[in-house]
Design a protein around this motif. Sequence first.
Motif, PDB file in Angstrom:
ATOM      1  N   ALA A 168       0.828  -1.202   0.000  1.00  0.00           N
ATOM      2  CA  ALA A 168       0.000   0.000   0.000  1.00  0.00           C
ATOM      3  C   ALA A 168       0.865   1.255   0.000  1.00  0.00           C
ATOM      4  O   ALA A 168       0.565   2.227  -0.700  1.00  0.00           O
ATOM      5  CB  ALA A 168      -0.927  -0.008   1.211  1.00  0.00           C
ATOM      6  N   ALA A 169       1.934   1.230   0.778  1.00  0.00           N
ATOM      7  CA  ALA A 169       2.833   2.388   0.822  1.00  0.00           C
ATOM      8  C   ALA A 169       3.460   2.636  -0.541  1.00  0.00           C
ATOM      9  O   ALA A 169       3.530   3.776  -1.017  1.00  0.00           O
ATOM     10  CB  ALA A 169       3.915   2.154   1.875  1.00  0.00           C
ATOM     11  N   ALA A 170       3.922   1.573  -1.193  1.00  0.00           N
ATOM     12  CA  ALA A 170       4.518   1.714  -2.519  1.00  0.00           C
ATOM     13  C   ALA A 170       3.478   2.178  -3.528  1.00  0.00           C
ATOM     14  O   ALA A 170       3.770   3.006  -4.406  1.00  0.00           O
ATOM     15  CB  ALA A 170       5.139   0.391  -2.961  1.00  0.00           C
ATOM     16  N   GLY A 171       2.257   1.668  -3.399  1.00  0.00           N
ATOM     17  CA  GLY A 171       1.191   2.079  -4.302  1.00  0.00           C
ATOM     18  C   GLY A 171       0.855   3.551  -4.197  1.00  0.00           C
ATOM     19  O   GLY A 171       0.509   4.197  -5.187  1.00  0.00           O
ATOM     20  N   GLN A 172       0.968   4.092  -2.987  1.00  0.00           N
ATOM     21  CA  GLN A 172       0.689   5.511  -2.787  1.00  0.00           C
ATOM     22  C   GLN A 172       1.643   6.401  -3.573  1.00  0.00           C
ATOM     23  O   GLN A 172       1.306   7.523  -3.936  1.00  0.00           O
ATOM     24  CB  GLN A 172       0.758   5.860  -1.299  1.00  0.00           C
ATOM     25  CG  GLN A 172      -0.418   5.354  -0.495  1.00  0.00           C
ATOM     26  CD  GLN A 172      -1.721   6.020  -0.897  1.00  0.00           C
ATOM     27  OE1 GLN A 172      -1.795   7.235  -1.034  1.00  0.00           O
ATOM     28  NE2 GLN A 172      -2.759   5.227  -1.108  1.00  0.00           N
ATOM     29  N   CYS A 173       2.851   5.909  -3.830  1.00  0.00           N
ATOM     30  CA  CYS A 173       3.804   6.716  -4.615  1.00  0.00           C
ATOM     31  C   CYS A 173       3.959   6.163  -6.037  1.00  0.00           C
ATOM     32  O   CYS A 173       4.939   6.472  -6.724  1.00  0.00           O
ATOM     33  CB  CYS A 173       5.148   6.842  -3.909  1.00  0.00           C
ATOM     34  SG  CYS A 173       5.899   5.297  -3.364  1.00  0.00           S
ATOM     35  N   GLY A 174       2.987   5.356  -6.472  1.00  0.00           N
ATOM     36  CA  GLY A 174       2.915   5.007  -7.879  1.00  0.00           C
ATOM     37  C   GLY A 174       3.538   3.697  -8.302  1.00  0.00           C
ATOM     38  O   GLY A 174       3.622   3.416  -9.499  1.00  0.00           O
ATOM     39  N   TRP A 175       3.950   2.854  -7.355  1.00  0.00           N
ATOM     40  CA  TRP A 175       4.644   1.617  -7.702  1.00  0.00           C
ATOM     41  C   TRP A 175       3.737   0.405  -7.524  1.00  0.00           C
ATOM     42  O   TRP A 175       3.041   0.285  -6.526  1.00  0.00           O
ATOM     43  CB  TRP A 175       5.878   1.431  -6.827  1.00  0.00           C
ATOM     44  CG  TRP A 175       6.961   2.443  -7.065  1.00  0.00           C
ATOM     45  CD1 TRP A 175       7.142   3.616  -6.393  1.00  0.00           C
ATOM     46  CD2 TRP A 175       8.004   2.371  -8.033  1.00  0.00           C
ATOM     47  NE1 TRP A 175       8.240   4.283  -6.888  1.00  0.00           N
ATOM     48  CE2 TRP A 175       8.793   3.536  -7.898  1.00  0.00           C
ATOM     49  CE3 TRP A 175       8.357   1.426  -9.002  1.00  0.00           C
ATOM     50  CZ2 TRP A 175       9.906   3.780  -8.690  1.00  0.00           C
ATOM     51  CZ3 TRP A 175       9.468   1.670  -9.792  1.00  0.00           C
ATOM     52  CH2 TRP A 175      10.231   2.838  -9.637  1.00  0.00           C
ATOM     53  N   GLN A 176       3.776  -0.511  -8.472  1.00  0.00           N
ATOM     54  CA  GLN A 176       3.026  -1.759  -8.396  1.00  0.00           C
ATOM     55  C   GLN A 176       3.999  -2.924  -8.307  1.00  0.00           C
ATOM     56  O   GLN A 176       4.966  -3.017  -9.072  1.00  0.00           O
ATOM     57  CB  GLN A 176       2.125  -1.924  -9.631  1.00  0.00           C
ATOM     58  CG  GLN A 176       1.218  -3.154  -9.560  1.00  0.00           C
ATOM     59  CD  GLN A 176       0.215  -3.207 -10.697  1.00  0.00           C
ATOM     60  OE1 GLN A 176       0.054  -2.244 -11.449  1.00  0.00           O
ATOM     61  NE2 GLN A 176      -0.472  -4.326 -10.827  1.00  0.00           N
ATOM     62  N   HIS A 177       3.725  -3.835  -7.373  1.00  0.00           N
ATOM     63  CA  HIS A 177       4.651  -4.949  -7.129  1.00  0.00           C
ATOM     64  C   HIS A 177       4.436  -6.096  -8.108  1.00  0.00           C
ATOM     65  O   HIS A 177       3.317  -6.391  -8.510  1.00  0.00           O
ATOM     66  CB  HIS A 177       4.486  -5.470  -5.703  1.00  0.00           C
ATOM     67  CG  HIS A 177       5.510  -6.495  -5.326  1.00  0.00           C
ATOM     68  ND1 HIS A 177       5.209  -7.838  -5.174  1.00  0.00           N
ATOM     69  CD2 HIS A 177       6.843  -6.378  -5.103  1.00  0.00           C
ATOM     70  CE1 HIS A 177       6.312  -8.493  -4.852  1.00  0.00           C
ATOM     71  NE2 HIS A 177       7.312  -7.637  -4.811  1.00  0.00           N
ATOM     72  N   VAL A 178       5.551  -6.755  -8.491  1.00  0.00           N
ATOM     73  CA  VAL A 178       5.514  -7.886  -9.420  1.00  0.00           C
ATOM     74  C   VAL A 178       6.153  -9.108  -8.753  1.00  0.00           C
ATOM     75  O   VAL A 178       7.376  -9.178  -8.620  1.00  0.00           O
ATOM     76  CB  VAL A 178       6.267  -7.571 -10.721  1.00  0.00           C
ATOM     77  CG1 VAL A 178       6.213  -8.780 -11.673  1.00  0.00           C
ATOM     78  CG2 VAL A 178       5.694  -6.330 -11.399  1.00  0.00           C
ATOM     79  N   PRO A 179       5.362 -10.084  -8.334  1.00  0.00           N
ATOM     80  CA  PRO A 179       5.925 -11.343  -7.851  1.00  0.00           C
ATOM     81  C   PRO A 179       6.253 -12.243  -9.040  1.00  0.00           C
ATOM     82  O   PRO A 179       6.291 -11.781 -10.185  1.00  0.00           O
ATOM     83  CB  PRO A 179       4.800 -11.919  -6.990  1.00  0.00           C
ATOM     84  CG  PRO A 179       3.561 -11.405  -7.661  1.00  0.00           C
ATOM     85  CD  PRO A 179       3.897 -10.060  -8.248  1.00  0.00           C
ATOM     86  N   TRP A 180       6.483 -13.516  -8.782  1.00  0.00           N
ATOM     87  CA  TRP A 180       6.696 -14.473  -9.870  1.00  0.00           C
ATOM     88  C   TRP A 180       5.758 -15.652  -9.660  1.00  0.00           C
ATOM     89  O   TRP A 180       5.230 -15.869  -8.576  1.00  0.00           O
ATOM     90  CB  TRP A 180       8.151 -14.938  -9.928  1.00  0.00           C
ATOM     91  CG  TRP A 180       8.657 -15.508  -8.626  1.00  0.00           C
ATOM     92  CD1 TRP A 180       8.565 -16.809  -8.195  1.00  0.00           C
ATOM     93  CD2 TRP A 180       9.325 -14.791  -7.582  1.00  0.00           C
ATOM     94  NE1 TRP A 180       9.126 -16.945  -6.958  1.00  0.00           N
ATOM     95  CE2 TRP A 180       9.606 -15.718  -6.554  1.00  0.00           C
ATOM     96  CE3 TRP A 180       9.720 -13.456  -7.409  1.00  0.00           C
ATOM     97  CZ2 TRP A 180      10.266 -15.360  -5.376  1.00  0.00           C
ATOM     98  CZ3 TRP A 180      10.370 -13.103  -6.234  1.00  0.00           C
ATOM     99  CH2 TRP A 180      10.630 -14.044  -5.236  1.00  0.00           C
ATOM    100  N   SER A 181       5.549 -16.413 -10.704  1.00  0.00           N
ATOM    101  CA  SER A 181       4.689 -17.584 -10.622  1.00  0.00           C
ATOM    102  C   SER A 181       5.427 -18.728  -9.931  1.00  0.00           C
ATOM    103  O   SER A 181       6.652 -18.840 -10.070  1.00  0.00           O
ATOM    104  CB  SER A 181       4.271 -18.026 -12.024  1.00  0.00           C
ATOM    105  OG  SER A 181       3.651 -16.974 -12.715  1.00  0.00           O
ATOM    106  N   PRO A 182       4.734 -19.586  -9.206  1.00  0.00           N
ATOM    107  CA  PRO A 182       5.408 -20.716  -8.550  1.00  0.00           C
ATOM    108  C   PRO A 182       6.255 -21.539  -9.517  1.00  0.00           C
ATOM    109  O   PRO A 182       7.418 -21.846  -9.240  1.00  0.00           O
ATOM    110  CB  PRO A 182       4.245 -21.521  -7.964  1.00  0.00           C
ATOM    111  CG  PRO A 182       3.183 -20.501  -7.713  1.00  0.00           C
ATOM    112  CD  PRO A 182       3.303 -19.519  -8.844  1.00  0.00           C
ATOM    113  N   ALA A 183       5.695 -21.887 -10.666  1.00  0.00           N
ATOM    114  CA  ALA A 183       6.465 -22.668 -11.653  1.00  0.00           C
ATOM    115  C   ALA A 183       7.519 -21.811 -12.334  1.00  0.00           C
ATOM    116  O   ALA A 183       8.451 -22.355 -12.939  1.00  0.00           O
ATOM    117  CB  ALA A 183       5.521 -23.261 -12.695  1.00  0.00           C
ATOM    118  N   GLY A 184       7.383 -20.483 -12.227  1.00  0.00           N
ATOM    119  CA  GLY A 184       8.339 -19.584 -12.856  1.00  0.00           C
ATOM    120  C   GLY A 184       9.598 -19.353 -12.067  1.00  0.00           C
ATOM    121  O   GLY A 184      10.526 -18.690 -12.543  1.00  0.00           O
TER     122      GLY A 184
END
Length: 266
Positions: A168-184
């Motif tokens: 949420a804190a990162a989103g407030q300053c415009g950043w979206q998080h990218v995880p990875w897929s389990p098989a990835g």
Amino acid sequence: MKRPITPGLAAAALALVLATGSAQSASCDRPLFLTFDTGHMGVAPLVAEVLARQQVKATFFLANEKTLNDGRSLDAQWAPWWKARAAEGHLFGSHTFDHVYWRADRSDGSFDIRPTFGPQADRTVRMEAAAYCTELQRSATRFTEMTGQRMAPLFRAPGGKTSPALLAAAGQCGWQHVPWSPAGFLGDELSSEKFPNAALLQKALRDIRPGDILLAHLGIWSRQDPWAPAVLEPLLIGLKQRGHCFATLAEHLAYREAVRKGSITP
């Protein structure tokens, strides 16, 4: 009687093949999203060669990590490498500048974090939400200095470690998080004794499915038998043979709107 193949006919045939290939790529319904986090950069030249040879576009997440020659992955030595990758059309996001691991949320809205590099390396310290945004921005600013381009508003927390409050804190300053897929999770940071390259390749080819986000690194200190030279190109070839295509996260359903809206301003 067969017509001789003139240079004009050969060129036309080649153009038709290339056009067909482009159309197939554009209509591919089995996309994959290859991502790289920074590392010691020892395999970075090889990664660039393989991606160019296989015509694969990837997304890179940048942190200022220690390199094999005791430099840093975002220092002047590596600036031309990043500039070349940007010119090739890859996508770039932040991995925090000092490779900052989230450890815990605090009741006042701040976080316990542990930087891997920088003046507070290997110490657990308190960081305000605004300071975390600044930490993400430092990589974006450095990227613009090196390439003249702006970074996409995407980030990957080191180790993938986050909390709802951090996101949420990162989103407030415009950043979206990218995880990875389990098989990835391609396993390049695992022990090579317990997880040899051949086994990692076999597992990835068996388990990866359309839409997966794949994770690798530009060099892992702890792995004795490096992953990229043995696995990267056979993996890309094998996945293509299974009908997959590759794209940056700018084309991923969950992230393309954020990327379309605009890049991070340095």
